[in-house]
Design a protein around this motif. Structure first.
Motif, PDB file in Angstrom:
ATOM      1  N   PHE A  86      -6.320 -18.974-141.512  1.00 45.62           N
ATOM      2  CA  PHE A  86      -5.166 -18.398-140.827  1.00 45.62           C
ATOM      3  C   PHE A  86      -5.218 -16.879-140.904  1.00 45.62           C
ATOM      4  N   LYS A  87      -6.347 -16.320-140.509  1.00 44.22           N
ATOM      5  CA  LYS A  87      -6.518 -14.876-140.521  1.00 44.22           C
ATOM      6  C   LYS A  87      -7.050 -14.436-139.169  1.00 44.22           C
ATOM      7  N   GLU A  88      -6.353 -13.515-138.526  1.00 51.33           N
ATOM      8  CA  GLU A  88      -6.745 -13.031-137.211  1.00 51.33           C
ATOM      9  C   GLU A  88      -6.792 -11.509-137.211  1.00 51.33           C
ATOM     10  N   LYS A  89      -7.742 -10.937-136.486  1.00 52.67           N
ATOM     11  CA  LYS A  89      -7.864  -9.482-136.413  1.00 52.67           C
ATOM     12  C   LYS A  89      -7.867  -9.029-134.960  1.00 52.67           C
ATOM     13  N   ASP A  90      -7.174  -7.914-134.722  1.00 50.53           N
ATOM     14  CA  ASP A  90      -7.183  -7.251-133.408  1.00 50.53           C
ATOM     15  C   ASP A  90      -6.845  -8.218-132.275  1.00 50.53           C
ATOM     16  N   ARG A  91      -5.691  -8.861-132.406  1.00 53.45           N
ATOM     17  CA  ARG A  91      -5.250  -9.817-131.394  1.00 53.45           C
ATOM     18  C   ARG A  91      -4.283  -9.167-130.411  1.00 53.45           C
ATOM     19  N   ASP A  92      -4.179  -9.745-129.221  1.00 57.89           N
ATOM     20  CA  ASP A  92      -3.284  -9.217-128.192  1.00 57.89           C
ATOM     21  C   ASP A  92      -1.830  -9.520-128.525  1.00 57.89           C
ATOM     22  N   ILE A  93      -0.945  -8.591-128.121  1.00 52.78           N
ATOM     23  CA  ILE A  93       0.496  -8.779-128.302  1.00 52.78           C
ATOM     24  C   ILE A  93       1.127  -9.005-126.937  1.00 52.78           C
ATOM     25  N   LYS A  94       1.865 -10.072-126.817  1.00 54.31           N
ATOM     26  CA  LYS A  94       2.542 -10.392-125.565  1.00 54.31           C
ATOM     27  C   LYS A  94       4.026 -10.538-125.860  1.00 54.31           C
ATOM     28  N   ASP A  95       4.748  -9.457-125.610  1.00 55.34           N
ATOM     29  CA  ASP A  95       6.171  -9.417-125.937  1.00 55.34           C
ATOM     30  C   ASP A  95       6.345  -9.771-127.420  1.00 55.34           C
ATOM     31  N   TYR A 127       5.051 -12.275-129.094  1.00 53.01           N
ATOM     32  CA  TYR A 127       4.069 -13.314-129.390  1.00 53.01           C
ATOM     33  C   TYR A 127       2.722 -12.659-129.650  1.00 53.01           C
ATOM     34  N   ILE A 128       2.085 -13.029-130.768  1.00 54.49           N
ATOM     35  CA  ILE A 128       0.759 -12.509-131.089  1.00 54.49           C
ATOM     36  C   ILE A 128      -0.260 -13.616-130.849  1.00 54.49           C
ATOM     37  N   ASP A 129      -1.155 -13.366-129.939  1.00 50.66           N
ATOM     38  CA  ASP A 129      -2.134 -14.363-129.547  1.00 50.66           C
ATOM     39  C   ASP A 129      -3.312 -14.345-130.512  1.00 50.66           C
ATOM     40  N   GLY A 130      -3.673 -15.501-131.035  1.00 54.67           N
ATOM     41  CA  GLY A 130      -4.796 -15.597-131.957  1.00 54.67           C
ATOM     42  C   GLY A 130      -5.781 -16.650-131.501  1.00 54.67           C
ATOM     43  N   GLU A 131      -6.912 -16.731-132.192  1.00 51.13           N
ATOM     44  CA  GLU A 131      -7.916 -17.734-131.863  1.00 51.13           C
ATOM     45  C   GLU A 131      -7.656 -19.047-132.600  1.00 51.13           C
ATOM     46  N   MET A 132      -7.391 -18.928-133.917  1.00 57.07           N
ATOM     47  CA  MET A 132      -7.156 -20.122-134.730  1.00 57.07           C
ATOM     48  C   MET A 132      -5.689 -20.307-135.086  1.00 57.07           C
TER      49      MET A 132
END
Length: 348
Positions: A106-115, A117-122
């Protein structure tokens, strides 16, 4: 002729009135439409400004109203911690267990922010209606009510001086074991996250495990651990071992006895307690895969067995072993899965 002229005049007047009425109605409709368009455009502009402002606040990571996502969040129910960092329009986040252990899945780096909501891969982070954060895994489902935590003051740990204790209760006098006081290290260190918040404490690794364990230097006068973890090198040797010093035992007549060890449930999940035992007069024989070692417990003379490939151990050596209890042999001798061995021939 006059009659016809009169009829024509009346018709013209009616036609002109109709045209005037139609023009007035059309003009009013045009005015109403224009007014509605102006209102709609103004509402759209306001909405766009509000959305832009909100996104800018989130992306900049600045403390504007409730839009700043950067910070440390704690779920009071589970004790889990969620850390979020927003930088240059990208968000990084990681989930930690109650004990401060990082959940690598449950670790994500440099993810997009949508309002909100933070979009991640896992894994994903979203903002609840009340401003708290929720955490979602890639397999679906979300949990947690992570509330932002204010930064607390750093905890300052000082060195623990055990010289007074060694004078009051020393194994040198009662047990005939030599202790090198210069090698006894009692410094308590701390591991903090990037926000300066304490995750856990551990003991320094500059001294000898033999001296520290036999002298009881990892514990205070009441037997309570001075830190949560033993030295990190020993902790890492344990692989999946939890590392909590409350789960560490020195087998001797004054603390955790050999009889207590024999009555302990064996560890089969690699996360059981760790035990330290002093063994004298080592003998060894070749097993199927590893060498088999036998030694006499220093305090009781009972035989203890362990396996491994320790090329520096000779027959007749004295050692300190640290490992997990995995059960009893046919003649009721304890067997340990040993993770560390220290020679201590010069201590007796």
């Amino acid at each position: 002729m006059k009659k016809n002229t009169k009829i024509i005049t009346v018709a013209v007047i009616i036609l002109v009135c109709s045209l005037l009425s139609g023009c007035q109605e059309s003009s009013q409709k045009a005015k109403d439409t224009k007014k509605q368009n102006i209102i709609a455009d103004k509402q759209k502009e306001n909405s766009k400004v509000e959305e832009t402002t909100q996104n800018e606040n989130i992306r900049e990571g600045e403390a504007k109203d409730d839009n700043d996502l950067t910070g440390t969040y704690v779920d009071e129910e589970s004790g889990e911690t969620l850390k979020v960092v927003v930088k240059d329009g990208k968000a990084s986040f990681c989930l930690y267990s109650k004990d401060g252990e990082e959940y690598s899945d449950f670790k994500e780096k440099d993810r997009d922010i949508k309002d909100n909501y933070i979009d991640g891969e896992m894994s994903y982070v979203s903002k609840n209606m009340d401003g708290s954060l929720a955490f979602s895994s890639g397999s679906g489902g979300s949990w947690g009510k992570f509330v932002k935590k204010e930064k607390g003051a750093k905890i300052d740990f000082t060195n623990f001086n055990s010289s007074d204790r060694l004078e009051k209760e020393t194994y040198q006098e009662s047990d005939g074991i030599k202790i090198d006081k210069d090698k006894i290290n009692n410094k308590v260190l701390k591991f903090e996250n990037d926000d300066g918040e304490l995750c856990f404490t551990y003991l320094d690794d500059d001294g000898s495990y033999f001296d520290e364990i036999v002298s009881g230097a990892w514990y205070d006068e009441n037997g309570a651990p001075l830190a949560k973890m033993p030295p990190l090198n020993l902790w890492r040797k344990g692989h999946l071992w939890t590392g909590d010093l409350n789960d560490f035992h020195f087998v001797n007549p004054k603390g955790f006895t050999m009889d207590q060890l024999k009555r302990t449930n064996p560890s089969d999940d690699m996360e059981g307690d760790l035990y330290a035992i002093i063994l004298k007069n080592i003998t060894k024989e070749q097993g199927d895969d590893n060498m088999i070692y036998y030694g006499e417990d220093y305090y009781t003379g009972e035989e203890v067995m362990f396996r491994g490939k320790y090329s520096k151990i000779l027959n007749g050596d004295n050692v300190l072993i640290i490992g997990q209890f995995i059960g009893l042999t046919e003649d009721d001798s304890p067997e340990l899965d040993v993770w560390r061995v220290e020679l201590c021939n010069d201590r007796f």
